[in-house]
Design an enzyme around this catalytic site. Structure first.
Site, PDB file in Angstrom:
ATOM      1  N   LYS A 109       0.850  -1.204   0.000  1.00 35.41           N
ATOM      2  CA  LYS A 109       0.000   0.000   0.000  1.00 35.41           C
ATOM      3  C   LYS A 109       0.877   1.243   0.000  1.00 35.41           C
ATOM      4  O   LYS A 109       2.068   1.188   0.374  1.00 35.41           O
ATOM      5  CB  LYS A 109      -0.934   0.048   1.208  1.00 35.41           C
ATOM      6  CG  LYS A 109      -0.268   0.000   2.597  1.00 35.41           C
ATOM      7  CD  LYS A 109       0.162   1.331   3.175  1.00 35.41           C
ATOM      8  CE  LYS A 109       0.758   1.235   4.578  1.00 35.41           C
ATOM      9  NZ  LYS A 109       1.600   2.342   4.974  1.00 35.41           N
ATOM     10  N   ALA A 166       9.668  -0.007   5.083  1.00 33.41           N
ATOM     11  CA  ALA A 166       9.651   1.081   4.099  1.00 33.41           C
ATOM     12  C   ALA A 166       8.331   1.846   4.091  1.00 33.41           C
ATOM     13  O   ALA A 166       8.146   2.765   3.307  1.00 33.41           O
ATOM     14  CB  ALA A 166       9.929   0.511   2.703  1.00 33.41           C
ATOM     15  N   ASP A 211      -2.550  -1.432  10.681  1.00 32.41           N
ATOM     16  CA  ASP A 211      -2.746  -1.367   9.226  1.00 32.41           C
ATOM     17  C   ASP A 211      -3.342  -2.647   8.641  1.00 32.41           C
ATOM     18  O   ASP A 211      -3.708  -2.688   7.477  1.00 32.41           O
ATOM     19  CB  ASP A 211      -1.394  -1.158   8.509  1.00 32.41           C
ATOM     20  CG  ASP A 211      -0.882   0.256   8.662  1.00 32.41           C
ATOM     21  OD1 ASP A 211      -1.585   1.092   9.255  1.00 32.41           O
ATOM     22  OD2 ASP A 211       0.237   0.519   8.174  1.00 32.41           O
TER      23      ASP A 211
HETATM   24  O1  C5P Z   1      -0.432  -1.258  15.386  1.00 32.91           O
HETATM   25  P1  C5P Z   1       0.986  -1.606  15.124  1.00 32.91           P
HETATM   26  O2  C5P Z   1       1.450  -2.805  15.911  1.00 32.91           O
HETATM   27  O3  C5P Z   1       1.321  -1.732  13.676  1.00 32.91           O
HETATM   28  O4  C5P Z   1       1.841  -0.368  15.621  1.00 32.91           O
HETATM   29  C1  C5P Z   1       3.232  -0.390  15.769  1.00 32.91           C
HETATM   30  C2  C5P Z   1       3.626   0.753  16.694  1.00 32.91           C
HETATM   31  O5  C5P Z   1       3.355   2.001  16.049  1.00 32.91           O
HETATM   32  C3  C5P Z   1       2.805   0.780  17.980  1.00 32.91           C
HETATM   33  O6  C5P Z   1       3.453   0.068  18.995  1.00 32.91           O
HETATM   34  C4  C5P Z   1       2.721   2.243  18.312  1.00 32.91           C
HETATM   35  O7  C5P Z   1       3.902   2.623  18.998  1.00 32.91           O
HETATM   36  C5  C5P Z   1       2.796   2.938  16.967  1.00 32.91           C
HETATM   37  N1  C5P Z   1       1.479   3.395  16.469  1.00 32.91           N
HETATM   38  C6  C5P Z   1       0.896   4.536  17.025  1.00 32.91           C
HETATM   39  N2  C5P Z   1      -0.300   4.974  16.532  1.00 32.91           N
HETATM   40  C7  C5P Z   1      -0.927   4.336  15.525  1.00 32.91           C
HETATM   41  C8  C5P Z   1      -0.355   3.184  14.945  1.00 32.91           C
HETATM   42  C9  C5P Z   1       0.856   2.743  15.447  1.00 32.91           C
HETATM   43  O8  C5P Z   1       1.450   5.146  17.940  1.00 32.91           O
HETATM   44  N3  C5P Z   1      -2.084   4.822  15.059  1.00 32.91           N
END
Ligand code: C5P
Length: 337
Positions: free
Chosen positions: A45, A132, A171
């Site tokens: 994406k 990336a 995501d």
């Molecule tokens: O949700 P995901 O595990 O992909 O997120 C990875 C990290 O990115 C989370 O631990 C968080 O620190 C940060 N994050 C965030 N706000 C979001 C998505 C991700 O702070 N909306």
């Protein structure tokens, strides 16, 4: 290397909301014996826009973003096993293969939710650069859910599938829908936007620069604290709906956060504009930067020029097309035809 299924930790209980679920999720295959194997594409994406609203009580950032699928893909092949193990092999030796790989985590959660027993061999052939901002790992996880549902004819309500996807990462739910989608909340509350004419896109990824998502969000928190700019959400909202009839970019707040630290990314964006991109932007938390072009041949010409202007050995480039939602699911499963 083999992983046995075991319960996930209690931390994976975040909820997802889907406002407009599409009806293909969770649909079972026709009756008959399971296929000998299933090969699928797992598409990347780009974020056409990304705006931070603020920090949430759960530690995440409240976002407004617009995702779009593009036809750069990994390939996943699923082969049923005689035992109950989930066994992942990957063409990229740097990726973790145990439960901290999102593919294994997705399979484990799905098996637990659907009460599945038969194990599976999973071969992951990587093409999407890791770290990336192209969503490769999240896409792999979502496509694992879709593929295992199809291979083993698992009946799961679409809302449950979205909930599992959301617990795997912010995501991940997007990759169950594909096409162009507005994401709010953590990026996991989704509003599908209408399909528009496919665009030609040149992706440029610095080879030696991988930006950790968590690290990028930590920098975003500091930026939000120090920033005096009012977060004008009304402007983002009206831009999305004004530009709804064409594939347009809306700006990415991660650029303000990361360009001062990584000036090479700003130079890359400027270089994309200099070789003819009608607009260019970083995707997600980087490090990929992409440009929109009038046609695939224009994007290919620009790719050559970009590689001759910059140090070609330090850059990965891909000419891709955006994928409308109407084609997304077909193209995932077209890999096995
Ligand atoms: O949700 P995901 O595990 O992909 O997120 C990875 C990290 O990115 C989370 O631990 C968080 O620190 C940060 N994050 C965030 N706000 C979001 C998505 C991700 O702070 N909306």
């Amino acid at each position: 290397m083999s992983t046995s299924r075991r319960p996930r930790s209690g931390s994976r209980t975040r909820r997802s909301t889907i406002k407009n679920p599409v009806n293909y999720l969770g649909r079972s295959r026709r009756a008959g014996s399971p296929a000998a194997f299933l090969t699928v594409h797992s598409f990347a994406k780009v974020n056409l826009g990304l705006k931070f609203v603020g920090q949430r009580a759960d530690g995440y950032h409240e976002l407004r973003t617009v995702f779009h699928s593009v036809d750069l893909s990994d390939r996943l092949t699923f082969t049923p096993r005689r035992d109950s193990s989930i066994v992942l092999k990957c063409s990229d030796v740097r990726l973790p293969l145990m439960a901290d790989n999102l593919v294994v985590a997705a399979a484990e959660l799905l098996y637990a939710a659907a009460g599945a027993r038969r194990g599976v061999d999973i071969m992951l052939e990587k093409r999407i650069p890791v770290g990336a901002g192209l969503g490769g790992g999240s896409s792999n996880a979502a496509i694992t859910l879709l593929a295992l549902c199809r291979l083993f004819r698992l009946e799961l309500h679409p809302a449950r599938l979205l909930e599992i996807a959301s617990s795997l990462g912010s995501d991940v739910p997007f990759f169950l829908l594909g096409g162009r989608v507005l994401g709010i909340g953590r990026g996991n509350e989704l509003f599908p936007l209408p399909d528009v004419k496919a665009a030609a896109i040149l992706l440029a990824v610095p080879k030696d620069l991988r930006i950790g998502t968590q690290d990028a969000y930590q920098r975003a928190s500091l930026w939000l604290t120090n920033s005096r700019q009012a977060n004008n959400m009304a402007r983002f909202g009206s831009a999305v709906f004004e530009k709804v009839s064409a594939l347009e970019l809306f700006a990415n707040d991660f650029e303000s956060v990361l360009f001062p630290e990584y000036p090479e990314l700003q130079h890359l964006k400027a270089a994309l504009l200099a070789v003819g991109a009608r607009s260019a932007q970083m995707t997600g938390s980087g490090s990929a930067v992409f440009g929109l072009f009038p046609s695939i041949s224009d994007a290919r010409r620009a790719e050559k020029e970009l590689r001759s202007r910059l140090s070609a050995s330090s850059l990965l480039t891909f000419v891709v097309r955006s994928i409308p939602r109407s084609q997304y699911l077909k193209r995932i499963f077209a890999a096995s035809e």
